[in-house]
Scaffold this motif. Structure first.
Motif, PDB file in Angstrom:
ATOM      1  N   GLU B   9     -10.373  -7.385   5.335  1.00 55.16           N
ATOM      2  CA  GLU B   9     -11.559  -6.523   5.251  1.00 55.16           C
ATOM      3  C   GLU B   9     -11.198  -5.210   4.542  1.00 55.16           C
ATOM      4  N   ALA B  12     -10.467  -5.809   0.841  1.00 55.04           N
ATOM      5  CA  ALA B  12     -11.721  -6.026   0.116  1.00 55.04           C
ATOM      6  C   ALA B  12     -12.402  -4.689  -0.157  1.00 55.04           C
ATOM      7  N   THR B  13     -12.382  -3.794   0.852  1.00 52.85           N
ATOM      8  CA  THR B  13     -13.004  -2.480   0.680  1.00 52.85           C
ATOM      9  C   THR B  13     -12.283  -1.679  -0.399  1.00 52.85           C
ATOM     10  N   LYS B  16     -13.018  -2.828  -3.913  1.00 53.94           N
ATOM     11  CA  LYS B  16     -14.352  -2.551  -4.440  1.00 53.94           C
ATOM     12  C   LYS B  16     -14.648  -1.071  -4.546  1.00 53.94           C
ATOM     13  N   ASN B  17     -13.718  -0.224  -4.144  1.00 56.49           N
ATOM     14  CA  ASN B  17     -13.928   1.223  -4.265  1.00 56.49           C
ATOM     15  C   ASN B  17     -12.734   1.821  -4.986  1.00 56.49           C
TER      16      ASN B  17
END
Lengths: 241, 420
Positions: B9, B12-13, B16-17
Motif C-alpha cells: 500500500e 503504491a502511494t 503515484k506521488n
C-alpha cells in the motif's frame, strides 16, 4: 436497526453556537429505503453524518444495530463503519491516485483481505456496475456517473447492512441521477437499508419513506402509501410558487 | 510492523506521488550530501596540514649558536659562542629532554662513487637524530652508538644520493668518497613526510675527527617531553638558562643562542584547526537544522494535502493507528533511502576529490624530487557521524509527520472530508 432518541447537536465556532439538531427521535428498520429532505441548514446532512458515525452528537442516544454509539473511540467507530456501513457522497470522495479497482478494494484492505483476493472481488463489483473495462482508470478519467458507480461499488464491497448516501445525485444530471437511483433501489431490494439525503423531490419520491426536517426537528414522515398524495401536493406547491 | 500488504500500500502511494516523494527525499539527501562535503573538506584540510607537520617529530626543538648581541657581566657584545661536546652531555641529561643530537658543520660536500659524483649535504649527527627528524630507514641501518664511540667512517645515504651514485646497484658495504675521504655505506634512508632526500648522515665524532672539528658542535636537534605550550616553553627556557650560565651570555639573547620550538607552532596551528573544526561543525549543524526544517515542512504539507484522503480512509474503516502508520512508514522509508543516497553521493564525491588530490600530489612529488606539496589530503568523513546525521533526519521527519498525522487521524472523519 437505527434508533435515535432526543438527539441534539450544536456547532460551536468561537463564541457562536449553532444549534443544528434540536431533539430528533427516529426509528429505521432493517431493509427500509429512506430519504431525508429539508432546506439547506435544516440539519439533514448533520443527521446523516451522525447516523454514519462520521460525526458525534451532544445529547440523547443513538443505537446502531443494538450498539450505543456515544463517545466511541475512533478505533471502535472505524471498525463499526467498516463492518456495518457503506458511504456514498455527493463529491464521490474517491482517492485520486488510486484506480477504480483499487478504490473499490480499499475497504477490504482494512478488513485484512489479501491484495489479490480483494482486487478480484473489486472487479466483480465493478462488473455489476457495468464498469469492468474502467477498472484500471483513475477517477479523473471518468464521468460523474461512472465515479458515483465506483463509489457505490466501494460502499457495497464490505457487504454492509446500511448504505448512507449524502446527495448521491447532487453532482449528476437527471438521466444519470435516475440510473444511480435504480442501482440504489436494487441494493435495497437485496435487503440492505438505504438512507439518503437529497433536496430533489423526484429523487425522494423514489424512496419508500421520506423524513422532512425543518429547522433541526422532524417536520413530517411520509410513508409509502402517502407518497402519491404528497407528490400531488408538491406539484400544487410548485404551481403556486 | 512487517506486513507485506501494508508495504505494498505504501509503495503504491509512493509510486503515484512522485513529486511529493522527490521533495521529501531531496531535502534529506541534500542535507546529508552537504554535511558530507563540509566535514570531508574540513578533515581533508586538517589531514593535509598535519601531514606537512609530520616531516619532523612534532615535539622537536633546534638550538644553534652565534654571536652575543647583549653585553653581559662586563663582556662586550659580538662575542662568539661555541658549543662543544660538553654541552651535548649536559643537555642530554636535562629533565624533559627526550632525544638529543649534536651537529658539526662540515663544508664542501662532494660525494663520489666510481665515476659518479654529485654535491650533497653531509650531516654529522648522533643516532638520536633518527627520532627527531622522523627518518625512515629503507635499507641497512642508521648511525649507531658504536659508530660514534669508534668514530667509524660510516655513512647513511639519502635515497636521492643512492639513486644518483649507485643506480639501483647494491650499496650496503660499498665505499663512497666524501670530500675524497672514503666512507662505508651502512644504510639508505628517507626523511619523514616525503621531503627531498639529498642529505647523508655521518657520525658526529667522525665528522669532528676527520674534518678538524675537535670537540666543537654547531647546533643541537632534540625532542622534548611536553604536552602543552607552557611545558614546552618551560623546557626551552631551562635549556637556554643552562647554556647561558655555562657560556656566560644573557639567556634572553637570541643571537647568541638561537632556538626554534616546533611544538609551539604545532599547538598554535592545531588551535586554528580546532577553531576551523568548530566552525565546520556549526555550519554542519546549521545544514542539518535546515534539513530537519525542510523535512518537517514537507511532512506538514503532506499531511495537510492528505487530510481529505485520511477522511475517506477513515470513513471506509481505517483506524487512527493505521492512518498514522501509513504516513509515518512512508516518511521513514523515503527519508532512509534518500539519506542513504545522499551518503553514497557525498562519499563518492569525496573519494573522487581524494583521487584527484592524490594524483596531483604524486605529480608534484615527481617533479619536485619527491617533495610533494598539498594542503588537502584524505578528505573522508567518519561513517558513524554520517549515519547518525541520517538517522537524525529520519527521526526529525518522523516526528514532524507524527504530530500532524496524529491530529489528522484523531479528528472526526467528516471534518477531514470537508477539507479541500
Amino acid at each position: 436497526m437505527i434508533s435515535l432518541n432526543n438527539v441534539h447537536k450544536s456547532y460551536v465556532t468561537g463564541s457562536n453556537s449553532l444549534h443544528v439538531l434540536k431533539g430528533i427521535d427516529l426509528e429505521i428498520k432493517q431493509g427500509e429505503f429512506v430519504s431525508i429532505m429539508g432546506s439547506s441548514g435544516s440539519g439533514k446532512s448533520t443527521l446523516l453524518n451522525i447516523l454514519g458515525i462520521l460525526d458525534n452528537y451532544d445529547q440523547g442516544s443513538y443505537y446502531l444495530n443494538g450498539t450505543l454509539v456515544k463517545n466511541m473511540s475512533e478505533k471502535k467507530a472505524a471498525q463499526l463503519r467498516n463492518e456495518l456501513v457503506g458511504f456514498v457522497f455527493q463529491s464521490f470522495n474517491l482517492i485520486s491516485f488510486k484506480n477504480a479497482m483499487e478504490n473499490v478494494a480499499l475497504p477490504l484492505y482494512y478488513q485484512g483481505v489479501p491484495r489479490k483476493k480483494r482486487n478480484k472481488i473489486a472487479l466483480e463489483y465493478l462488473d455489476k456496475m457495468g464498469l469492468l473495462e474502467w477498472a484500471e482508470h483513475l477517477p479523473n478519467e471518468m464521468s460523474g456517473g461512472q465515479k458515483q458507480r465506483v463509489a457505490i461499488a466501494r460502499s457495497l464491497i464490505s457487504k454492509p447492512k446500511i448504505i448512507f448516501a449524502d446527495e448521491p445525485t447532487g453532482a449528476l444530471d437527471t438521466s444519470t441521477s435516475y440510473e444511480v437511483m435504480e442501482i440504489l433501489k436494487e441494493i435495497n431490494n437485496e435487503g440492505i437499508t438505504v438512507i439518503l439525503v437529497t433536496h430533489e423531490h423526484d429523487i425522494a419520491a423514489m424512496t419508500h419513506k421520506i423524513i422532512r426536517l425543518n429547522d433541526g426537528v422532524i417536520a413530517e414522515i411520509i410513508k409509502n402509501g402517502d407518497l402519491k398524495h404528497w407528490k400531488h401536493q408538491y406539484a400544487k406547491e410548485l404551481e403556486t410558487a | 510492523m512487517f506486513d507485506i500488504d501494508k508495504w505494498q500500500e505504501i509503495l503504491a502511494t509512493i509510486k503515484k506521488n512522485k513529486m511529493r516523494t522527490f521533495l521529501t527525499g531531496f531535502s534529506v539527501a541534500w542535507g546529508i550530501f552537504m554535511l558530507m562535503i563540509l566535514l570531508g573538506s574540513g578533515n581533508g584540510l586538517s589531514n593535509g596540514v598535519s601531514q606537512n607537520f609530520m616531516r619532523d617529530a612534532v615535539n622537536a626543538m633546534w638550538l644553534w649558536s652565534g654571536e652575543t648581541s647583549i653585553p653581559y657581566q662586563g663582556m662586550k657584545e659580538g662575542r662568539r659562542i661555541q658549543l662543544t661536546n660538553d654541552d651535548y652531555d649536559i643537555i642530554k641529561d636535562l629533565p624533559g629532554i627526550e632525544y638529543t643530537s649534536g651537529r658539526y658543520y662540515i663544508s664542501g660536500n662532494t660525494f663520489s662513487y666510481g665515476s659518479e659524483y654529485g654535491n650533497y649535504t653531509a650531516i654529522t649527527c648522533h643516532p638520536e637524530l633518527k627520532e627527531v627528524e622522523s627518518i625512515d630507514i629503507i635499507d641497512g641501518r642508521f648511525i649507531n652508538q658504536i659508530d660514534i664511540n669508534k668514530a667509524r667512517k660510516s655513512v647513511v645515504l639519502g635515497e636521492d644520493i643512492y639513486d644518483a651514485l649507485f643506480k639501483e646497484k647494491d650499496a650496503i658495504g660499498e665505499y663512497i668518497r666524501v670530500n675524497n675521504i672514503p666512507f662505508k655505506v651502512v644504510g639508505i634512508c628517507k626523511e619523514g613526510g616525503g621531503t627531498r632526500n639529498r642529505n647523508a648522515y655521518i657520525p658526529v665524532s667522525t665528522g669532528q675527527k676527520v674534518f678538524n672539528g675537535s670537540n666543537r658542535l654547531n647546533n643541537f636537534a632534540l625532542t622534548i617531553n611536553a604536552n602543552t605550550l607552557e611545558e614546552s616553553q618551560a623546557i626551552e627556557a631551562q635549556v637556554r638558562e643552562t647554556l647561558a650560565r655555562k657560556h656566560k651570555f644573557d639567556s634572553s639573547d637570541r643571537s647568541a643562542l638561537g632556538s626554534y620550538n616546533k611544538l609551539e607552532d604545532v599547538i598554535q596551528t592545531m588551535k586554528i584547526f580546532q577553531a576551523i573544526n568548530i566552525f565546520i561543525w556549526i555550519i554542519g549543524i546549521g545544514t542539518l537544522i535546515a534539513g530537519v526544517v525542510g523535512v518537517s515542512n514537507i511532512m506538514l504539507i503532506i499531511v495537510k494535502e492528505r487530510t481529505k484522503e485520511i477522511g475517506i480512509r477513515k470513513a471506509i474503516g481505517a483506524s487512527p493507528a493505521s492512518v498514522i502508520g501509513l504516513i509515518l512508514l512512508e516518511s521513514v522509508l523515503i527519508t532512509t533511502i534518500a539519506g542513504y543516497i545522499g551518503l553514497v553521493l557525498g562519499a563518492g564525491l569525496m573519494e573522487g576529490i581524494n583521487f584527484i588530490v592524490e594524483q596531483q600530489y604524486a605529480a608534484s612529488a615527481a617533479t619536485n624530487g619527491g617533495n610533494g606539496e598539498t594542503l588537502f589530503r584524505n578528505p573522508t568523513v567518519d561513517l558513524n557521524v554520517a549515519i547518525s546525521a541520517t538517522m537524525l533526519l529520519v527521526f526529525a521527519g518522523t516526528l514532524a509527520g507524527y504530530i500532524p498525522a496524529k491530529r489528522a487521524a484523531k479528528i472526526k472523519p467528516i471534518e477531514a472530508l470537508r477539507d479541500e
